[in-house]
Design a protein around this motif. Structure first.
Motif, PDB file in Angstrom:
ATOM      1  N   THR A 402       0.883  -1.360   0.014  1.00 41.92           N
ATOM      2  CA  THR A 402      -0.037  -0.131   0.082  1.00 41.92           C
ATOM      3  C   THR A 402       0.836   1.220  -0.012  1.00 41.92           C
ATOM      4  N   CYS A 405       2.545   1.667  -3.413  1.00 37.20           N
ATOM      5  CA  CYS A 405       1.370   2.070  -4.273  1.00 37.20           C
ATOM      6  C   CYS A 405       1.082   3.751  -4.306  1.00 37.20           C
ATOM      7  N   HIS A 406       1.231   4.124  -3.141  1.00 39.31           N
ATOM      8  CA  HIS A 406       0.860   5.493  -2.711  1.00 39.31           C
ATOM      9  C   HIS A 406       2.121   6.511  -3.241  1.00 39.31           C
ATOM     10  N   ARG A 407       3.174   5.941  -2.878  1.00 40.88           N
ATOM     11  CA  ARG A 407       4.484   6.799  -3.232  1.00 40.88           C
ATOM     12  C   ARG A 407       4.553   6.890  -4.749  1.00 40.88           C
ATOM     13  N   GLN A 410      -0.161   5.668  -7.571  1.00 40.63           N
ATOM     14  CA  GLN A 410      -1.022   4.508  -8.212  1.00 40.63           C
ATOM     15  C   GLN A 410      -2.202   4.813  -7.236  1.00 40.63           C
ATOM     16  N   HIS A 411      -3.310   5.643  -7.398  1.00 36.27           N
ATOM     17  CA  HIS A 411      -4.480   5.957  -6.476  1.00 36.27           C
ATOM     18  C   HIS A 411      -5.438   4.901  -6.239  1.00 36.27           C
ATOM     19  N   THR A 414      -3.580   1.929  -4.573  1.00 40.34           N
ATOM     20  CA  THR A 414      -3.606   2.302  -2.971  1.00 40.34           C
ATOM     21  C   THR A 414      -4.734   2.124  -2.284  1.00 40.34           C
ATOM     22  N   TRP A 415      -6.041   2.236  -2.911  1.00 40.84           N
ATOM     23  CA  TRP A 415      -7.040   1.888  -2.172  1.00 40.84           C
ATOM     24  C   TRP A 415      -7.624   0.639  -2.078  1.00 40.84           C
ATOM     25  N   GLY A 418      -5.244  -0.899   0.259  1.00 46.69           N
ATOM     26  CA  GLY A 418      -5.463  -0.228   1.688  1.00 46.69           C
ATOM     27  C   GLY A 418      -6.663  -1.134   2.221  1.00 46.69           C
TER      28      GLY A 418
END
Length: 629
Positions: A402, A405-407, A410-411, A414-415, A418
């Motif tokens: 997660t 992906c956030h860094r 990759q929105h 990320t969700w 998450g």
């Protein structure tokens, strides 16, 4: 010390001479993953009762839709076999990352140690309940488990090779036998008189509301989480997998693709076997036989094999189960022997003997024997501790993915990851509350690792830490010219703060005056630029620079005095001239300086540098000279 952990084939083998096809390597991780079929159906029924098929279905969904995507991503970002621990180490820099990895190492140790003890306990249960051996083995599970653990330790004291070839045979035979047992039992359960009706009646009586069945399944499925035990090992065996001939070592696409196939195939096979075995065992085995001491306790499929396929086939199944369960402990031991030397010595947080195989084997075997005695070789009692280690590692992997992906902005992913992380967090917390034994054991390992780590780090503070040193051409030109022209190499340590010509001029003037450097002697300035001070061993790259008419050596490091000592020893060995270095005393309190050195790698550089040199070179005539003014 010559017999390094990396020579042991296993999940964390450091070096691989002959990589193998992905399906063969799947068998290596499968001795741990698939062997849980020996006890998983019984644990599932004890946890969920008649609802166990639905709880197992939830587990299968989490496996295929949660764990599998997470670890496929881990395999793409940590393809050297370090798994999610390496991702978190990279994503969480400085001391935070190191401490977090140490905590996870405690849970990893729990996972591997309990794999050894749980597998040996279940192997002993299968042997003791076999009708041919029950007369003299029944009631001696603890002694038999201890014998299996000691035998495992003896194998590793001797050596451990050709694991993949053995694993292919064991897994192939074991899976074939399970297909026969589960297929026969499932056919009897679905076509036999009254089995389905009896189960549906019991289900309706206990849970008349279908939503209640869903709720119970969601609540109890964390207890079944040991059925997901193979994923961390699956990415750890990546160095064993054969990639494409044109694979780029910086990103081996063929090896990554093979790992994806390994993870997916293993997950599908295990999910299918877990779900079908849960249905068959729930329908065919009376509830009282699952209880502690019952004939199906920890060995539900073996119970069905003896009941429906006869004692001869049942005995063959028992021997296959015993072999793969015992070999699952071997895989776990190989993992420990390669996991501990991979991180702790590199952090400076373990004694030097932690890099040797045999002392670690003795320590891990003794710990495993203690766990066997604490849990009295009870399979169900150890299930919670095992699940805790597995779930914490999987949760950390989901969180690492997660964050990654956030860094990378990759929105959507990320969700998605998450949400998967949240599910794993819930599962871990629920399992911990329900069965805290795993946290207690992990806490023991974590506290032990922390104590050993801190003591070792302090004790080894004055070592030469550089793994390698590389001088560029300009830097070599500086030291060789001074060695040839003036037969002396004088280096002035300069703190990289103010970058002006005036600063360099005043620094050299002050050192010439107070350090009594001869007026016509040439000097070289040395700057150590700070980076992550939590790193213990580093590869040093030294650059030579001419700035404002002064010659300068520049290097990045997390520990200033140790790095300077390493460079001085390198200069001596490179040129044959014993160099001299000039420092200025710090104005800080000496005690505060030592604390700053241990945490930040700086502090009173001169005194520490001298001590590092004194310990590294016992001959004063060959030891670089340290001048402080």
């Amino acid at each position: 010390m010559s017999d390094r952990a990396g020579s042991h084939q296993g999940p964390h083998a450091a070096e691989v001479e002959h990589p193998h096809s992905w399906w063969k390597v799947m068998c290596l991780t499968g001795v741990d993953y698939f062997s849980s079929l020996g006890y998983a159906p019984a644990i599932a029924f004890v946890a969920a009762g008649v609802v166990s098929p639905f709880a197992t279905l939830v587990l299968v969904a989490l496996t295929l839709l949660g764990a599998l995507p997470v670890y496929r991503r881990v395999s793409r970002e940590s393809f050297k076999g370090s798994g999610s621990l390496a991702m978190l180490e990279r994503l969480l820099p400085w001391w935070g990352g190191k401490l977090f990895v140490l905590v996870l190492l405690g849970f990893a140790a729990t996972d591997f140690i309990i794999t050894i003890t749980l597998s040996a306990s279940d192997a002993a249960a299968h042997a003791a309940e076999n009708p041919y051996f029950t007369s003299f083995l029944h009631g001696h599970n603890i002694a038999l488990t201890i014998l299996l653990v000691l035998l495992l330790g003896a194998v590793f004291l001797k050596g451990f090779k050709e694991a993949i070839g053995v694993a292919v045979v064991l897994v192939g035979v074991y899976l074939a036998l399970n297909v026969v047992v589960i297929g026969d039992a499932l056919w009897r359960a679905l076509t036999g008189p009254g089995y389905m009706a009896h189960w549906t009646n019991a289900l309706t009586l206990q849970h008349p509301d279908p939503l209640a069945i869903v709720g119970v399944s969601l609540i109890v499925f964390p207890k079944l989480a040991l059925g997901m035990s193979g994923f961390e090992t699956g990415v750890a065996v990546m160095p064993q997998i054969q990639g494409d001939p044109d694979d780029d070592p910086a990103y081996p696409r063929g090896r990554i693709r093979g790992t994806g196939r390994l993870l997916t195939t293993a997950a599908i096979i295990m999910s299918a076997l877990l779900f079908t075995s849960s249905i068959a065992c729930t329908l065919l085995i009376p509830a009282q036989d699952f209880q502690s001491g019952g004939p199906a306790d920890g060995r539900a499929l073996a119970y069905l094999a003896h009941l429906y396929l006869g004692p001869v086939f049942g005995t063959v199944y028992d021997f296959s189960t015993i072999a793969i369960l015992w070999f699952a402990g071997a895989s776990a031991m190989a993992g420990l022997l390669n996991l501990v030397p991979r991180y702790l010595p590199r952090y400076g947080m373990a004694p030097r003997w932690a890099s040797a195989v045999r002392p670690l084997v003795v320590v891990m075997t003794l710990i495993a024997l203690g766990i066997v005695l604490i849990f009295k070789a009870d399979v169900n009692a150890q299930g919670g501790a095992y699940a805790t280690g597995v779930l914490v590692l999987m949760t950390s992997a989901a969180i690492a993915v997660t964050i990654s992906c956030h860094r990378k902005n990759q929105h959507v992913l990320t969700w998605v990851f998450g949400v998967i992380s949240a599910v794993f967090v819930y599962t871990t917390v629920d399992n911990t509350i329900e069965r805290p034994d795993g946290v207690r054991i992990a806490a023991f390992f974590i506290v032990a690792i922390m104590i050993v780590s801190i003591a070792s780090r302090v004790r080894r503070s004055f070592e030469i830490r550089a793994s390698s040193i590389t001088f560029d051409d300009k830097a070599l030109e500086f030291i060789h010219s001074d060695a040839q022209q003036q037969h002396a190499i004088r280096i002035v340590a300069h703190e990289p703060d103010v970058d002006t010509k005036k600063e360099y001029r005043e620094k050299v003037r002050a050192e010439r005056r107070f350090g009594h450097i001869p007026g016509r002697s040439r000097v070289i300035l040395l700057e150590v630029w700070p980076r992550d001070s939590s790193d213990f061993q580093e590869d040093l790259e030294v650059r030579g620079i001419e700035k404002f008419g002064y010659r300068l050596l520049k290097v990045h490091s997390g520990t200033v005095p140790n790095t300077i000592a390493s460079l001085l020893m390198y200069v001596r060995d490179e040129t044959g001239i014993v160099p001299e270095i000039y420092f200025q005393w710090s104005e800080m309190n000496p005690v505060a300086n030592m604390g700053k050195y241990l945490v930040e790698g700086a502090g009173e550089v001169a005194a520490v540098c001298h001590e590092v040199l004194r310990q590294a070179e016992h001959d004063p005539k060959r030891r670089p000279s340290v001048h402080v003014s």
